[in-house]
Design an enzyme around this catalytic site. Structure first.
Site, PDB file in Angstrom:
ATOM      1  N   LYS A  75      30.155   1.862 -33.172  1.00 45.91           N
ATOM      2  CA  LYS A  75      31.377   2.353 -32.491  1.00 45.91           C
ATOM      3  C   LYS A  75      32.693   1.599 -33.157  1.00 45.91           C
ATOM      4  O   LYS A  75      33.625   2.174 -32.642  1.00 45.91           O
ATOM      5  CB  LYS A  75      31.161   1.826 -30.990  1.00 45.91           C
ATOM      6  CG  LYS A  75      30.083   2.510 -30.309  1.00 45.91           C
ATOM      7  CD  LYS A  75      30.174   2.296 -28.737  1.00 45.91           C
ATOM      8  CE  LYS A  75      29.042   3.099 -28.109  1.00 45.91           C
ATOM      9  NZ  LYS A  75      29.112   2.806 -26.607  1.00 45.91           N
ATOM     10  N   GLU A  87      44.888   6.618 -28.098  1.00 46.95           N
ATOM     11  CA  GLU A  87      45.643   5.471 -27.770  1.00 46.95           C
ATOM     12  C   GLU A  87      44.405   4.343 -27.056  1.00 46.95           C
ATOM     13  O   GLU A  87      44.589   3.361 -27.547  1.00 46.95           O
ATOM     14  CB  GLU A  87      46.748   5.503 -26.796  1.00 46.95           C
ATOM     15  CG  GLU A  87      47.676   4.729 -26.886  1.00 46.95           C
ATOM     16  CD  GLU A  87      48.789   4.807 -25.984  1.00 46.95           C
ATOM     17  OE1 GLU A  87      49.140   4.027 -25.315  1.00 46.95           O
ATOM     18  OE2 GLU A  87      49.491   6.126 -25.982  1.00 46.95           O
ATOM     19  N   ASN A  96      33.441   6.399 -29.142  1.00 48.77           N
ATOM     20  CA  ASN A  96      32.180   6.840 -29.069  1.00 48.77           C
ATOM     21  C   ASN A  96      32.127   8.482 -29.105  1.00 48.77           C
ATOM     22  O   ASN A  96      30.983   8.887 -28.851  1.00 48.77           O
ATOM     23  CB  ASN A  96      31.452   6.424 -27.685  1.00 48.77           C
ATOM     24  CG  ASN A  96      32.151   7.434 -26.502  1.00 48.77           C
ATOM     25  OD1 ASN A  96      33.233   7.718 -26.641  1.00 48.77           O
ATOM     26  ND2 ASN A  96      31.201   7.796 -25.517  1.00 48.77           N
ATOM     27  N   GLY A 137      30.063  -7.811 -25.006  1.00 54.19           N
ATOM     28  CA  GLY A 137      29.870  -7.117 -26.196  1.00 54.19           C
ATOM     29  C   GLY A 137      30.587  -5.568 -26.083  1.00 54.19           C
ATOM     30  O   GLY A 137      31.525  -5.813 -25.137  1.00 54.19           O
ATOM     31  N   GLY A 138      30.064  -4.456 -26.534  1.00 58.15           N
ATOM     32  CA  GLY A 138      30.949  -3.146 -26.549  1.00 58.15           C
ATOM     33  C   GLY A 138      31.129  -2.652 -24.963  1.00 58.15           C
ATOM     34  O   GLY A 138      32.116  -2.296 -24.746  1.00 58.15           O
ATOM     35  N   ALA A 139      30.002  -2.650 -24.116  1.00 59.24           N
ATOM     36  CA  ALA A 139      30.185  -2.209 -22.658  1.00 59.24           C
ATOM     37  C   ALA A 139      31.180  -2.768 -22.018  1.00 59.24           C
ATOM     38  O   ALA A 139      32.074  -2.519 -21.417  1.00 59.24           O
ATOM     39  CB  ALA A 139      28.740  -2.240 -22.018  1.00 59.24           C
ATOM     40  N   ARG A 160      26.789 -15.419 -22.710  1.00 54.14           N
ATOM     41  CA  ARG A 160      25.744 -16.533 -23.258  1.00 54.14           C
ATOM     42  C   ARG A 160      26.521 -17.194 -24.385  1.00 54.14           C
ATOM     43  O   ARG A 160      26.358 -18.518 -24.475  1.00 54.14           O
ATOM     44  CB  ARG A 160      24.355 -15.723 -23.771  1.00 54.14           C
ATOM     45  CG  ARG A 160      23.495 -16.413 -24.472  1.00 54.14           C
ATOM     46  CD  ARG A 160      22.271 -15.676 -24.835  1.00 54.14           C
ATOM     47  NE  ARG A 160      22.797 -14.787 -25.963  1.00 54.14           N
ATOM     48  CZ  ARG A 160      21.895 -13.972 -26.442  1.00 54.14           C
ATOM     49  NH1 ARG A 160      20.822 -13.879 -26.094  1.00 54.14           N
ATOM     50  NH2 ARG A 160      22.237 -12.908 -27.148  1.00 54.14           N
ATOM     51  N   TYR A 233      20.442   1.697 -16.753  1.00 52.61           N
ATOM     52  CA  TYR A 233      19.960   2.811 -16.000  1.00 52.61           C
ATOM     53  C   TYR A 233      18.461   3.073 -15.872  1.00 52.61           C
ATOM     54  O   TYR A 233      17.837   3.796 -14.938  1.00 52.61           O
ATOM     55  CB  TYR A 233      20.673   4.107 -16.060  1.00 52.61           C
ATOM     56  CG  TYR A 233      20.721   4.433 -17.693  1.00 52.61           C
ATOM     57  CD1 TYR A 233      21.752   4.298 -18.516  1.00 52.61           C
ATOM     58  CD2 TYR A 233      19.493   5.119 -18.158  1.00 52.61           C
ATOM     59  CE1 TYR A 233      21.488   4.585 -19.901  1.00 52.61           C
ATOM     60  CE2 TYR A 233      19.444   5.378 -19.571  1.00 52.61           C
ATOM     61  CZ  TYR A 233      20.639   5.156 -20.451  1.00 52.61           C
ATOM     62  OH  TYR A 233      20.696   5.375 -21.647  1.00 52.61           O
ATOM     63  N   GLY A 254      23.656   2.110 -14.027  1.00 57.74           N
ATOM     64  CA  GLY A 254      24.468   2.775 -15.010  1.00 57.74           C
ATOM     65  C   GLY A 254      24.542   4.306 -15.186  1.00 57.74           C
ATOM     66  O   GLY A 254      24.799   4.960 -16.393  1.00 57.74           O
TER      67      GLY A 254
END
Ligand code: ATR
Length: 293
Positions: A75, A87, A96, A137-139, A160, A233, A254
Site C-alpha cells: 500500500k 489528496e 489501496n 500499522g496501515g489500518a 506494542r 471480520y 470489520g
C-alpha cells in the site's frame, strides 16, 4: 463465474498483494459485475513482497489492467510509481485502489471511506469524541486520518512498539495539527481514567483461528469505552468485541469496512453508483463466506 461472460471486450481488474490466497475482493467485484451487467472480471495477482514495483506497475499498465486494489505489503510501496494520487491517499500515506489512466495509474484510498461507513452504519460519529487506536500499522493510519478529518477531540495511539506509535503520531500532527494526540503502550491502555472512549482495533490479534486472543484483555480498559470497532471480520464476533460488550460498550466487526472499501473502488472504476440492494446482497455473501466453522 460463467466463462461465457468473458470475451474480447472484458475489462480486467484485480488485487495485488502478498499473500492473496484468502482475499474476498474477487467475490465483491465479480458479484457486483453480475449484479450490474458490467463486462469485467476481477482476479487475484500474487505480487511478491520483494518485487520491482516500478516494473510491476508498468507491466500491468501495458496489459491494460483497468484497475487494481492494493493490499499488504504494497500500500505504501506503489506510491512513488503512480502518475497521480488523490489528496486523501497522499495524506494517509497509503493507496489501496489504482485507476488506469493513459499515462499510468492514479492512486486512491477507499479504506478511509470503508471505515467511515462502517462507523456510520453503527450510528457512530467521531466529531468531538476521544478515540483510542490499538495498533499503528496501515489500518491505524486510515483511522488516524479519519479522526482528524471528522473532528475528533483527542487521539490515543496504543501500540506494542512505541516507535511505530510515535511515527503515526508525527504524521497525524502534520495532517491535523489541531487534533490532540498521545502515544502509549498496550499495558497503559487500561489506566487512562477515561470514559465514553471510542476504540478502533487495528492489529491482527484475534484473527481466526486465534479467536480467543485480544490485544488488551484487562476489563478495566473496556470499562472506559462506549463503543468498540474491530477491523477484523473473521470471526464475526472477536474476543475484543466480546470484552467490550461484557463491559457495557457497543461493538462492531470489520466486515462493513471490507464491504464499503470494495464497493467504493467499484464505483470509482465503473462510474456507477452501488444501490442499497446491491450492497445488501454483497454483504450477505461476505457474511456467508466469513462464517467460522
Ligand atoms: P495492517 O496494514 O493490517 O494494519 P501492519 O501494518 O502490519 O498491518 O500493522 C500491524 C499492527 O498490529 C501493528 O501496530 C503491530 O504492532 P507493532 O507496531 O508493534 O508491530 C500490531 N501487532 C501485530 N501483531 C501483534 C501482537 N501479537 N500483539 C500486539 N500488536 C500486534
Amino acid at each position: 463465474m460463467a466463462s461465457d461472460r468473458i470475451d474480447g471486450r472484458t475489462a480486467v481488474y484485480g488485487l495485488m498483494g502478498d499473500p492473496v490466497e484468502h482475499t474476498l475482493s474477487p467475490a465483491i467485484h465479480n458479484t457486483m459485475a453480475e449484479l450490474t451487467g458490467q463486462n469485467l472480471v476481477y482476479l487475484p495477482f500474487h505480487v511478491f513482497r520483494d518485487c520491482d514495483m516500478e516494473r510491476t506497475l508498468q507491466g500491468a499498465h501495458a496489459l491494460g489492467i483497468r484497475g487494481m486494489n492494493v493490499t499488504v505489503p504494497h500500500k505504501k510501496a506503489v506510491i512513488p510509481f503512480l502518475t497521480e494520487i488523490s489528496e486523501e491517499a497522499a495524506a494517509v500515506g497509503a493507496v489501496n485502489t489504482l485507476v488506469w489512466t493513459g499515462e499510468g495509474y492514479r492512486g486512491c484510498n477507499t479504506d478511509v471511506y470503508g471505515l467511515s461507513r462502517n462507523l456510520a452504519d453503527a450510528g457512530i460519529s467521531l466529531q468531538g469524541k476521544r478515540v483510542i487506536l490499538i495498533g499503528a500499522g496501515g489500518a491505524a493510519r486510515a483511522a488516524a486520518w479519519l479522526c482528524g478529518r471528522d473532528g475528533a477531540e483527542k487521539l490515543y495511539i496504543a501500540n506494542r512498539t512505541m516507535e511505530n506509535a510515535r511515527k503515526l503520531e508525527e504524521e497525524s500532527r502534520k495532517n491535523h495539527p489541531e487534533l490532540e494526540t498521545k502515544c502509549l503502550s498496550l499495558s497503559e491502555a487500561p489506566g487512562l481514567g477515561e470514559k465514553d472512549l471510542i476504540a478502533i482495533q487495528c492489529t491482527s490479534v484475534g484473527l481466526y483461528p486465534d479467536n480467543n486472543k485480544a490485544p488488551v484483555t484487562d476489563p478495566a480498559f473496556y470499562r472506559q469505552l462506549s463503543f468498540a470497532m474491530d477491523t477484523i471480520y473473521r470471526p464475526g464476533r472477536t474476543r475484543f468485541m466480546q470484552l467490550a460488550e461484557e463491559n457495557g460498550a457497543g461493538a462492531r466487526n470489520g466486515l462493513g469496512m471490507l464491504l464499503w472499501q470494495g464497493l467504493r473502488s467499484f464505483e470509482i472504476w465503473t462510474g456507477q453508483s452501488v444501490t442499497d440492494q446491491q450492497a445488501a446482497k454483497v454483504r450477505a455473501l461476505l457474511e456467508s463466506l466469513t462464517a467460522c466453522p
